[in-house]
Scaffold this motif. Structure first.
Motif, PDB file in Angstrom:
ATOM      1  N   LEU A   1      11.843  11.504  79.734  1.00 34.55           N
ATOM      2  CA  LEU A   1      12.438  12.821  79.934  1.00 34.55           C
ATOM      3  C   LEU A   1      11.461  13.698  80.692  1.00 34.55           C
ATOM      4  CD1 LEU A   1      14.636  15.007  79.245  1.00 34.55           C
ATOM      5  CD2 LEU A   1      13.243  15.534  77.218  1.00 34.55           C
ATOM      6  N   GLY A   2      11.857  14.186  81.847  1.00 32.37           N
ATOM      7  CA  GLY A   2      11.061  15.161  82.581  1.00 32.37           C
ATOM      8  C   GLY A   2      11.382  16.557  82.086  1.00 32.37           C
ATOM      9  N   MET A   3      10.360  17.305  81.679  1.00 32.68           N
ATOM     10  CA  MET A   3      10.557  18.632  81.093  1.00 32.68           C
ATOM     11  C   MET A   3       9.925  19.688  81.999  1.00 32.68           C
ATOM     12  SD  MET A   3       9.949  18.011  77.021  1.00 32.68           S
ATOM     13  CE  MET A   3       8.196  18.285  77.205  1.00 32.68           C
ATOM     14  N   ILE A   4      10.771  20.477  82.653  1.00 34.15           N
ATOM     15  CA  ILE A   4      10.298  21.513  83.571  1.00 34.15           C
ATOM     16  C   ILE A   4      10.286  22.856  82.858  1.00 34.15           C
ATOM     17  CG2 ILE A   4      10.768  22.727  85.731  1.00 34.15           C
ATOM     18  CD1 ILE A   4      12.140  20.174  86.728  1.00 34.15           C
ATOM     19  N   PHE A   5       9.128  23.490  82.806  1.00 32.88           N
ATOM     20  CA  PHE A   5       8.983  24.796  82.159  1.00 32.88           C
ATOM     21  C   PHE A   5       8.472  25.817  83.162  1.00 32.88           C
ATOM     22  CE2 PHE A   5       9.013  22.033  78.508  1.00 32.88           C
ATOM     23  CZ  PHE A   5       9.569  22.790  77.492  1.00 32.88           C
ATOM     24  N   GLU A   6       9.289  26.833  83.402  1.00 30.88           N
ATOM     25  CA  GLU A   6       8.848  27.945  84.243  1.00 30.88           C
ATOM     26  C   GLU A   6       8.400  29.135  83.407  1.00 30.88           C
ATOM     27  OE1 GLU A   6      11.643  28.922  87.290  1.00 30.88           O
ATOM     28  OE2 GLU A   6      11.131  27.149  88.471  1.00 30.88           O
ATOM     29  N   ASN A   7       8.590  29.060  82.081  1.00 33.17           N
ATOM     30  CA  ASN A   7       8.056  30.090  81.194  1.00 33.17           C
ATOM     31  C   ASN A   7       7.660  29.443  79.868  1.00 33.17           C
ATOM     32  OD1 ASN A   7      10.695  29.846  79.972  1.00 33.17           O
ATOM     33  ND2 ASN A   7      11.423  31.390  81.409  1.00 33.17           N
ATOM     34  N   ALA A   8       6.905  30.183  79.101  1.00 35.56           N
ATOM     35  CA  ALA A   8       6.294  29.634  77.887  1.00 35.56           C
ATOM     36  C   ALA A   8       7.338  29.336  76.818  1.00 35.56           C
ATOM     37  CB  ALA A   8       5.260  30.618  77.346  1.00 35.56           C
ATOM     38  N   SER A   9       6.989  28.392  75.945  1.00 34.87           N
ATOM     39  CA  SER A   9       7.874  28.037  74.840  1.00 34.87           C
ATOM     40  C   SER A   9       7.089  27.345  73.742  1.00 34.87           C
ATOM     41  CB  SER A   9       8.987  27.106  75.324  1.00 34.87           C
ATOM     42  OG  SER A   9       9.687  26.563  74.221  1.00 34.87           O
ATOM     43  N   THR A  10       7.455  27.613  72.505  1.00 35.92           N
ATOM     44  CA  THR A  10       6.911  26.869  71.373  1.00 35.92           C
ATOM     45  C   THR A  10       7.933  25.855  70.893  1.00 35.92           C
ATOM     46  OG1 THR A  10       5.553  28.739  70.652  1.00 35.92           O
ATOM     47  CG2 THR A  10       6.011  27.022  69.021  1.00 35.92           C
ATOM     48  N   ARG A  11       9.070  26.336  70.392  1.00 35.11           N
ATOM     49  CA  ARG A  11      10.076  25.487  69.777  1.00 35.11           C
ATOM     50  C   ARG A  11      10.702  24.510  70.771  1.00 35.11           C
ATOM     51  NH1 ARG A  11       9.106  29.785  67.141  1.00 35.11           N
ATOM     52  NH2 ARG A  11       9.447  30.906  69.068  1.00 35.11           N
ATOM     53  N   THR A  12      10.974  24.960  71.985  1.00 36.56           N
ATOM     54  CA  THR A  12      11.640  24.085  72.951  1.00 36.56           C
ATOM     55  C   THR A  12      10.767  22.893  73.317  1.00 36.56           C
ATOM     56  OG1 THR A  12      12.932  25.913  73.868  1.00 36.56           O
ATOM     57  CG2 THR A  12      12.662  23.958  75.255  1.00 36.56           C
TER      58      THR A  12
ATOM     59  N   ILE B   1      24.123  34.711  55.537  1.00 34.68           N
ATOM     60  CA  ILE B   1      22.833  34.156  55.948  1.00 34.68           C
ATOM     61  C   ILE B   1      22.359  34.907  57.183  1.00 34.68           C
ATOM     62  CG2 ILE B   1      23.245  31.872  54.979  1.00 34.68           C
ATOM     63  CD1 ILE B   1      23.748  30.879  57.875  1.00 34.68           C
ATOM     64  N   PHE B   2      21.054  35.000  57.323  1.00 33.82           N
ATOM     65  CA  PHE B   2      20.462  35.684  58.479  1.00 33.82           C
ATOM     66  C   PHE B   2      19.838  34.660  59.411  1.00 33.82           C
ATOM     67  CE2 PHE B   2      16.689  37.317  60.642  1.00 33.82           C
ATOM     68  CZ  PHE B   2      17.274  38.321  61.410  1.00 33.82           C
ATOM     69  N   LEU B   3      20.138  34.792  60.711  1.00 34.71           N
ATOM     70  CA  LEU B   3      19.595  33.899  61.729  1.00 34.71           C
ATOM     71  C   LEU B   3      18.871  34.680  62.821  1.00 34.71           C
ATOM     72  CD1 LEU B   3      22.591  31.414  62.258  1.00 34.71           C
ATOM     73  CD2 LEU B   3      20.644  31.183  60.695  1.00 34.71           C
ATOM     74  N   HIS B   4      17.859  34.062  63.382  1.00 32.74           N
ATOM     75  CA  HIS B   4      17.100  34.633  64.503  1.00 32.74           C
ATOM     76  C   HIS B   4      16.525  33.452  65.265  1.00 32.74           C
ATOM     77  CE1 HIS B   4      14.235  36.861  66.891  1.00 32.74           C
ATOM     78  NE2 HIS B   4      14.461  37.991  66.261  1.00 32.74           N
ATOM     79  N   CYS B   5      16.659  33.440  66.593  1.00 36.38           N
ATOM     80  CA  CYS B   5      16.215  32.284  67.372  1.00 36.38           C
ATOM     81  C   CYS B   5      14.692  32.198  67.481  1.00 36.38           C
ATOM     82  CB  CYS B   5      16.862  32.295  68.749  1.00 36.38           C
ATOM     83  SG  CYS B   5      16.612  33.818  69.671  1.00 36.38           S
ATOM     84  N   LEU B   6      13.987  33.259  67.132  1.00 42.43           N
ATOM     85  CA  LEU B   6      12.527  33.313  67.178  1.00 42.43           C
ATOM     86  C   LEU B   6      12.011  33.150  68.618  1.00 42.43           C
ATOM     87  CD1 LEU B   6      11.626  31.222  63.989  1.00 42.43           C
ATOM     88  CD2 LEU B   6      11.950  33.708  64.152  1.00 42.43           C
ATOM     89  N   PRO B   7      10.869  33.743  68.937  1.00 40.51           N
ATOM     90  CA  PRO B   7       9.996  34.532  68.075  1.00 40.51           C
ATOM     91  C   PRO B   7      10.608  35.887  67.734  1.00 40.51           C
ATOM     92  CG  PRO B   7       9.208  34.640  70.324  1.00 40.51           C
ATOM     93  CD  PRO B   7      10.336  33.648  70.326  1.00 40.51           C
TER      94      PRO B   7
ATOM     95  N   PHE C   1      11.616  19.023  71.864  1.00 40.44           N
ATOM     96  CA  PHE C   1      12.007  17.983  72.809  1.00 40.44           C
ATOM     97  C   PHE C   1      10.981  16.857  72.847  1.00 40.44           C
ATOM     98  CE2 PHE C   1      15.237  20.756  74.834  1.00 40.44           C
ATOM     99  CZ  PHE C   1      16.229  19.816  75.033  1.00 40.44           C
ATOM    100  N   GLU C   2       9.697  17.187  72.843  1.00 42.12           N
ATOM    101  CA  GLU C   2       8.669  16.149  72.879  1.00 42.12           C
ATOM    102  C   GLU C   2       8.712  15.285  71.618  1.00 42.12           C
ATOM    103  OE1 GLU C   2       4.704  17.259  73.767  1.00 42.12           O
ATOM    104  OE2 GLU C   2       5.186  18.090  75.726  1.00 42.12           O
ATOM    105  N   VAL C   3       8.790  15.933  70.465  1.00 41.85           N
ATOM    106  CA  VAL C   3       8.841  15.188  69.212  1.00 41.85           C
ATOM    107  C   VAL C   3      10.134  14.377  69.134  1.00 41.85           C
ATOM    108  CG1 VAL C   3       8.975  15.400  66.691  1.00 41.85           C
ATOM    109  CG2 VAL C   3       7.320  16.765  67.977  1.00 41.85           C
TER     110      VAL C   3
END
Length: 316
Positions: A52-63, A269-275, A67-69
């Motif tokens: 899988l090629g993963m292109i990131f033009e901005n920072a990410s933690t969860r994404t 329930i409360f949801l938030h996509c974080l951060p 995907f890597e894991v």
């Protein structure tokens, strides 16, 4: 894993609006099973030998981590590519990058600002292209939201989700999720920060098939009445930092706090996509309280993305 009638091999995932209600339901059901299998210690290596090629033009933690894991757990390999690693940053046409990467990897995941970039990649790539976030849509997040709602509520039918805040990519994808699952979705945003009207109308049209009730309003107190799910996001997304002062003023009455949620259902329930910015879009007592499912929601990014990867890549 139970066989499915839905062959999604080679399909792009740019927005949930491109998928049928049945296909969305399948992705969620498969994600649920993948989660159960993983926690039971069942090994699933269906993507052995895949990249899988993963292109990131901005920072990410969860994404990035999910995907890597996910690729590792499925026996595959992921390759992180920042804008500094690609010739796109030096002016190479997207067409050329998409065609070349398609000769190396089995799928391309992109997290960028412009939805047009992802769409153009999909046009020219010969492998599946997965939208991991654009300024218009965040479909993988919406799938994780959907899995979390199913886990806590057991169904989408009769469930009312209320999103309070900026009419951004998350809000757009929640409308798409509602339209495809039959879940009612209300978006409460201040004037001038509503969802994109074209996307809203597309979702409304798609909702005719499932009977989902999609609404917009500018009164968060009215919106939360009878809500089963309360959702918010940061008031100032990436790329809008220059508007922060104006946004803090415009969204002042849209903070999700105990007072606002008095009219939600007792078991919401409360949801938030974080951060999250505690003390801005949500009070600390809500996001860290007994109704919060934000960590379940974050974990489910892993399982839904594995479902998308298996569905689109396993036979490619």
């Amino acid at each position: 894993m139970q066989e499915t009638a839905f062959d999604l091999t080679g399909r792009d995932l740019l927005t949930l609006l491109d998928y049928s209600p049945e296909e969305v339901a399948y992705l969620l059901e498969q994600a649920k099973q993948l989660k159960v299998d993983h926690k039971s210690g069942i090994s699933d290596k269906r993507l052995a030998g895949k990249s899988l090629g993963m292109i990131f033009e901005n920072a990410s933690t969860r994404t990035r981590v999910s995907f890597e894991v996910g690729m590792t757990q499925l026996g595959g390999h992921s390759l992180f590519l920042s804008s500094r690693d690609l010739q796109i940053g030096r002016g190479e046409p997207i067409k050329d990058t998409a065609n070349v990467l398609s000769r190396y990897v089995d799928a391309i995941m992109i997290r960028t600002n412009s939805h047009e970039v992802v769409s153009e990649f999909a046009t020219h790539a010969t492998v599946p292209v997965i939208n991991a976030l654009t300024d218009s849509y965040h479909p993988c997040q919406a799938l994780a939201d959907g899995l979390t709602i199913l886990e806590h509520k057991g169904t989408f039918k009769g469930v009312k989700l209320v999103y309070i805040g900026d009419g951004n990519n998350v809000a757009h994808s929640l409308l798409a999720l509602g339209a495809k699952t039959g879940m009612d979705v209300t978006i409460a945003s201040p004037e001038g920060h509503e969802v994109d009207s074209e996307i809203y109308n597309k979702a409304k049209k798609a909702a005719e098939k499932t009977g989902a009730k999609l609404e917009q309003c500018q009164d968060p107190q009215l919106a939360v009445v009878g809500a089963d799910v309360i959702y918010t996001d940061v008031w100032t997304s990436m790329g809008f930092e220059s508007e922060q002062a104006e946004r803090l003023s415009a969204f002042a009455a849209f903070q999700v706090n105990e007072e606002l949620l008095k009219n939600a259902k007792p078991d919401y329930i409360f949801l938030h996509c974080l951060p999250a910015h505690r003390g801005e879009e949500v009070s600390t007592d809500i996001i860290d309280g007994i109704h919060s499912a934000v960590y379940d929601q974050a974990e489910n990014r892993l399982h839904v993305q594995k479902s998308v990867l298996v569905a689109t890549m396993s036979n490619s």
